[in-house]
Scaffold this motif. Structure first.
Motif, mmCIF file in Angstrom:
data_model
loop_
_atom_site.group_PDB
_atom_site.id
_atom_site.type_symbol
_atom_site.label_atom_id
_atom_site.label_comp_id
_atom_site.label_asym_id
_atom_site.label_seq_id
_atom_site.Cartn_x
_atom_site.Cartn_y
_atom_site.Cartn_z
ATOM 1 N N THR A 6 -7.020 1.625 9.749
ATOM 2 C CA THR A 6 -5.947 1.026 10.537
ATOM 3 C C THR A 6 -5.155 0.054 9.662
ATOM 4 O O THR A 6 -5.614 -0.367 8.593
ATOM 5 C CB THR A 6 -6.515 0.256 11.740
ATOM 6 N N ASN A 7 -3.982 -0.329 10.135
ATOM 7 C CA ASN A 7 -3.180 -1.312 9.403
ATOM 8 C C ASN A 7 -3.931 -2.633 9.270
ATOM 9 O O ASN A 7 -3.849 -3.288 8.235
ATOM 10 C CB ASN A 7 -1.837 -1.524 10.088
ATOM 11 N N LEU A 8 -4.689 -3.001 10.300
ATOM 12 C CA LEU A 8 -5.462 -4.239 10.234
ATOM 13 C C LEU A 8 -6.516 -4.153 9.129
ATOM 14 O O LEU A 8 -6.671 -5.093 8.344
ATOM 15 C CB LEU A 8 -6.127 -4.529 11.584
ATOM 16 N N GLU A 9 -7.196 -3.039 9.028
ATOM 17 C CA GLU A 9 -8.198 -2.850 7.972
ATOM 18 C C GLU A 9 -7.551 -2.893 6.593
ATOM 19 O O GLU A 9 -8.101 -3.490 5.658
ATOM 20 C CB GLU A 9 -8.946 -1.524 8.164
ATOM 21 N N LYS A 10 -6.374 -2.294 6.462
ATOM 22 C CA LYS A 10 -5.656 -2.315 5.179
ATOM 23 C C LYS A 10 -5.273 -3.747 4.808
ATOM 24 O O LYS A 10 -5.431 -4.165 3.658
ATOM 25 C CB LYS A 10 -4.397 -1.455 5.244
ATOM 26 N N LEU A 11 -4.756 -4.498 5.793
ATOM 27 C CA LEU A 11 -4.344 -5.876 5.558
ATOM 28 C C LEU A 11 -5.517 -6.729 5.092
ATOM 29 O O LEU A 11 -5.425 -7.433 4.080
ATOM 30 C CB LEU A 11 -3.736 -6.470 6.833
ATOM 31 N N ILE A 12 -6.635 -6.650 5.802
ATOM 32 C CA ILE A 12 -7.802 -7.463 5.458
ATOM 33 C C ILE A 12 -8.344 -7.058 4.088
ATOM 34 O O ILE A 12 -8.733 -7.921 3.291
ATOM 35 C CB ILE A 12 -8.895 -7.349 6.548
ATOM 36 N N HIS A 21 -0.416 -12.862 -1.669
ATOM 37 C CA HIS A 21 0.172 -11.523 -1.779
ATOM 38 C C HIS A 21 1.566 -11.555 -1.165
ATOM 39 O O HIS A 21 1.766 -12.114 -0.085
ATOM 40 C CB HIS A 21 -0.701 -10.490 -1.059
ATOM 41 N N SER A 22 2.515 -10.927 -1.837
ATOM 42 C CA SER A 22 3.914 -10.970 -1.410
ATOM 43 C C SER A 22 4.174 -10.087 -0.189
ATOM 44 O O SER A 22 3.437 -9.138 0.089
ATOM 45 C CB SER A 22 4.820 -10.504 -2.552
ATOM 46 N N SER A 23 5.244 -10.427 0.507
ATOM 47 C CA SER A 23 5.690 -9.608 1.639
ATOM 48 C C SER A 23 5.949 -8.175 1.203
ATOM 49 O O SER A 23 5.601 -7.235 1.912
ATOM 50 C CB SER A 23 6.988 -10.182 2.218
ATOM 51 N N ASP A 24 6.563 -8.016 0.026
ATOM 52 C CA ASP A 24 6.864 -6.670 -0.480
ATOM 53 C C ASP A 24 5.593 -5.855 -0.678
ATOM 54 O O ASP A 24 5.544 -4.673 -0.350
ATOM 55 C CB ASP A 24 7.637 -6.750 -1.802
ATOM 56 N N GLU A 25 4.561 -6.482 -1.236
ATOM 57 C CA GLU A 25 3.284 -5.782 -1.453
ATOM 58 C C GLU A 25 2.672 -5.359 -0.124
ATOM 59 O O GLU A 25 2.205 -4.221 0.024
ATOM 60 C CB GLU A 25 2.307 -6.691 -2.210
ATOM 61 N N LEU A 26 2.694 -6.263 0.856
ATOM 62 C CA LEU A 26 2.105 -5.931 2.154
ATOM 63 C C LEU A 26 2.919 -4.860 2.874
ATOM 64 O O LEU A 26 2.350 -3.962 3.493
ATOM 65 C CB LEU A 26 1.982 -7.187 3.010
ATOM 66 N N ALA A 27 4.238 -4.926 2.759
ATOM 67 C CA ALA A 27 5.084 -3.904 3.386
ATOM 68 C C ALA A 27 4.804 -2.538 2.779
ATOM 69 O O ALA A 27 4.767 -1.524 3.485
ATOM 70 C CB ALA A 27 6.552 -4.270 3.232
ATOM 71 N N ALA A 28 4.586 -2.492 1.467
ATOM 72 C CA ALA A 28 4.337 -1.224 0.779
ATOM 73 C C ALA A 28 2.944 -0.665 1.061
ATOM 74 O O ALA A 28 2.767 0.551 1.158
ATOM 75 C CB ALA A 28 4.527 -1.404 -0.726
ATOM 76 N N ASN A 29 1.944 -1.551 1.203
ATOM 77 C CA ASN A 29 0.556 -1.099 1.294
ATOM 78 C C ASN A 29 -0.055 -1.139 2.690
ATOM 79 O O ASN A 29 -1.091 -0.517 2.920
ATOM 80 C CB ASN A 29 -0.316 -1.910 0.340
ATOM 81 N N VAL A 30 0.547 -1.872 3.597
ATOM 82 C CA VAL A 30 0.017 -1.954 4.962
ATOM 83 C C VAL A 30 0.944 -1.219 5.916
ATOM 84 O O VAL A 30 0.592 -0.197 6.480
ATOM 85 C CB VAL A 30 -0.154 -3.436 5.413
ATOM 86 N N SER A 31 2.137 -1.764 6.076
ATOM 87 C CA SER A 31 3.120 -1.187 6.981
ATOM 88 C C SER A 31 4.417 -1.949 6.798
ATOM 89 O O SER A 31 4.403 -3.134 6.469
ATOM 90 C CB SER A 31 2.642 -1.333 8.432
ATOM 91 N N PHE A 32 5.519 -1.280 7.020
ATOM 92 C CA PHE A 32 6.804 -1.956 6.954
ATOM 93 C C PHE A 32 6.825 -3.117 7.950
ATOM 94 O O PHE A 32 7.410 -4.155 7.701
ATOM 95 C CB PHE A 32 7.930 -0.956 7.254
ATOM 96 N N HIS A 36 3.478 -7.781 12.392
ATOM 97 C CA HIS A 36 2.720 -7.555 13.621
ATOM 98 C C HIS A 36 1.229 -7.478 13.313
ATOM 99 O O HIS A 36 0.408 -7.966 14.089
ATOM 100 C CB HIS A 36 3.176 -6.274 14.327
ATOM 101 N N THR A 37 0.881 -6.881 12.181
ATOM 102 C CA THR A 37 -0.523 -6.770 11.787
ATOM 103 C C THR A 37 -1.100 -8.151 11.471
ATOM 104 O O THR A 37 -2.253 -8.434 11.796
ATOM 105 C CB THR A 37 -0.672 -5.819 10.586
ATOM 106 N N VAL A 38 -0.297 -9.027 10.855
ATOM 107 C CA VAL A 38 -0.732 -10.410 10.606
ATOM 108 C C VAL A 38 -0.984 -11.105 11.945
ATOM 109 O O VAL A 38 -2.001 -11.788 12.122
ATOM 110 C CB VAL A 38 0.318 -11.184 9.770
ATOM 111 N N PHE A 39 -0.087 -10.907 12.906
ATOM 112 C CA PHE A 39 -0.256 -11.470 14.250
ATOM 113 C C PHE A 39 -1.560 -10.973 14.873
ATOM 114 O O PHE A 39 -2.340 -11.749 15.438
ATOM 115 C CB PHE A 39 0.949 -11.092 15.117
#
Length: 65
Positions: A6-12, A21-32, A36-39
């Motif tokens: 899941t996106n949550l698992e990817k984020l963690i 970690h930059s916004s760009d990295e998280l957008a590329a590797n978790v979800s655009f 919402h996943t951080v929330f």
């Protein structure tokens, strides 16, 4: 069988090293829409810290619980 994480698992998985970690990295590797996943992570009790590094540029990290 390949299990889709899941996106949550990817984020963690990315943030658990405790580094920023930059916004760009998280957008590329978790979800655009990683915001919402951080929330979602915060709602589940994860301590996700955010800092501004430039105009409209942010970084995130996971604080140890």
């Amino acid at each position: 069988m390949l299990v889709k994480s899941t996106n949550l698992e990817k984020l963690i998985a990315i943030l658990k090293d405790g580094n920023w970690h930059s916004s760009d990295e998280l957008a590329a590797n978790v979800s655009f829409r990683f915001g919402h996943t951080v929330f979602e992570a915060r709602k589940k009790g994860f301590l996700v810290e955010k800092r501004q590094v430039a105009h409209n540029q942010f970084e995130y990290r996971l604080l140890a619980a």
